[in-house]
Design a protein around this motif. Sequence first.
Motif, PDB file in Angstrom:
ATOM      1  N   GLN A 268      44.517  29.202  75.547  1.00 26.38           N
ATOM      2  CA  GLN A 268      45.144  28.441  74.625  1.00 26.38           C
ATOM      3  C   GLN A 268      46.097  28.829  74.057  1.00 26.38           C
ATOM      4  N   ALA A 269      45.936  30.005  73.263  1.00 26.14           N
ATOM      5  CA  ALA A 269      46.403  31.024  72.163  1.00 26.14           C
ATOM      6  C   ALA A 269      47.724  31.455  72.590  1.00 26.14           C
ATOM      7  N   LEU A 270      46.507  32.331  74.179  1.00 22.89           N
ATOM      8  CA  LEU A 270      47.392  32.942  74.898  1.00 22.89           C
ATOM      9  C   LEU A 270      48.902  32.194  74.919  1.00 22.89           C
ATOM     10  N   SER A 271      48.117  30.827  75.748  1.00 21.59           N
ATOM     11  CA  SER A 271      49.914  30.000  76.363  1.00 21.59           C
ATOM     12  C   SER A 271      50.824  29.793  75.226  1.00 21.59           C
ATOM     13  N   LYS A 272      50.218  29.546  73.853  1.00 26.41           N
ATOM     14  CA  LYS A 272      51.145  29.605  73.302  1.00 26.41           C
ATOM     15  C   LYS A 272      51.821  30.383  72.902  1.00 26.41           C
ATOM     16  N   ILE A 276      56.015  31.027  72.974  1.00 24.10           N
ATOM     17  CA  ILE A 276      56.843  31.485  72.059  1.00 24.10           C
ATOM     18  C   ILE A 276      57.878  32.549  72.642  1.00 24.10           C
ATOM     19  N   VAL A 277      56.744  33.573  73.424  1.00 22.22           N
ATOM     20  CA  VAL A 277      58.195  34.418  73.951  1.00 22.22           C
ATOM     21  C   VAL A 277      58.573  34.048  75.000  1.00 22.22           C
ATOM     22  N   GLU A 278      58.773  32.737  75.676  1.00 24.97           N
ATOM     23  CA  GLU A 278      59.843  32.546  76.578  1.00 24.97           C
ATOM     24  C   GLU A 278      60.791  32.192  76.205  1.00 24.97           C
ATOM     25  N   THR A 279      60.498  31.461  74.692  1.00 28.23           N
ATOM     26  CA  THR A 279      61.979  30.660  73.959  1.00 28.23           C
ATOM     27  C   THR A 279      62.949  31.656  73.210  1.00 28.23           C
ATOM     28  N   GLN A 280      61.636  33.044  72.963  1.00 30.84           N
ATOM     29  CA  GLN A 280      62.742  34.635  72.311  1.00 30.84           C
ATOM     30  C   GLN A 280      63.384  34.682  73.101  1.00 30.84           C
ATOM     31  N   LYS A 281      62.757  34.997  75.122  1.00 26.55           N
ATOM     32  CA  LYS A 281      62.970  35.480  75.642  1.00 26.55           C
ATOM     33  C   LYS A 281      64.240  34.702  76.328  1.00 26.55           C
TER      34      LYS A 281
END
Length: 410
Positions: A268-272, A276-281
Amino acid sequence: MKCAVFGCTNGYKKSAVECSLFTFPTNPSLARKWMKFCRQGKGFNFKNCVICMDHFEREDVVNNLQYELGFANKRILKRDVVPTIYKVQVEKQKITEEQPSDRVRRRENRNILSEAPTSHEGFSKRRLLKNGAVPTLYKDNVEQEIDEATKLENKRIVDELLKQYDADLTKAEELKETTIDISENMDEDIEDFLKNEHTLIENQESQNPLHVSYTQNSGEVSDTEQKLIELKRANDALQKENSQHRIELAAAKRILIGEQRRHRYAVQALSKRLTIVETQKKNYEKKLESIFSKSQIEMIKNGNSVSWSTSDIEAYKVIYTTNSTIYKFLLEKGFPLPSIRLIESSSPSPEISKIIKRVQEQEQDQNQNELQQQDADLYEEEQQQQSPSSLQSLMDHSYSEEIEFEILNE
Ligand SMILES: [Zn+2]
């Protein structure tokens, strides 16, 4: 009334207590059997006839004891009973002595015949009849004779048994007396007595075939019981092991569930983080797209092998022609730009050429303006420095002015 059995004289003299008389049965086949037993020959009518109790076994009478003790009025025969005891042996002798009847003579003849060696015993080839012998027997009678013989034999056996019984009875009574004697001294001998009796019983038991089979069976039973106990023990051990395994299994399960929960949280933490990373990207990409062209972004992503669009090349050619040094510097820094070779080999479109020309002209104008401005500034300075100041400073200034001039001319 007299007994109907041939040769029996009972009935006249004796009282009913001594000798009961039984009327013939109503069942015809049973009555025929009784009739045969009487041996009265043809034409014998058994109606109103009786047979005395001497021809019946004691057990044939249902209520002997009751009668003898006075509880019953008369003796009663069991159902379907047939007279079996032909009790004329004693009387027969008397009769024979007085006047031997045809019947008795016949039997005597037969006895002689039966005692004589027969043909198959090897003494003669043929049976020979005596002179003057006359056939007298019907088959029925022969059977009756045989019956009689077995009955006599039975009677003999019964008599012997009764004798034996009487002897045993007297012995038992004697023993009873001796037992009573012993019982008076029992206090002294009680232990020995009991011991003897015990061993006696044991011996009797061991000699008894039933006892033997019982002990054999009991041996088997104890074997089986032993096996059963062993199996039970093995079963208990297995059950203990089983419960141990179950406990271990439960512990393992608990650990596994914990691990699973931890993993789930981690996922769950990783998918969160991933979102975040994807939005940043996405944001970065957006920014990149706003700054760079598609080809440039592709170059940033993939390296050098990019096919540049002509609009890109023309746009950067403007920068290159304006200041090739800066362009080279940017290329070395790794900016996504078309190579110098590519820019130099491309012929600029007339529109671009115009822009370049105009830019160059503007630059020249600017330079001239700057020069004029500088001249003006210098003039002003000169004007200001004409006031009495140190010569040295004036000298220095003119020197620097000369140098500046040289640079500008270049
Ligand atoms: Zn009789």
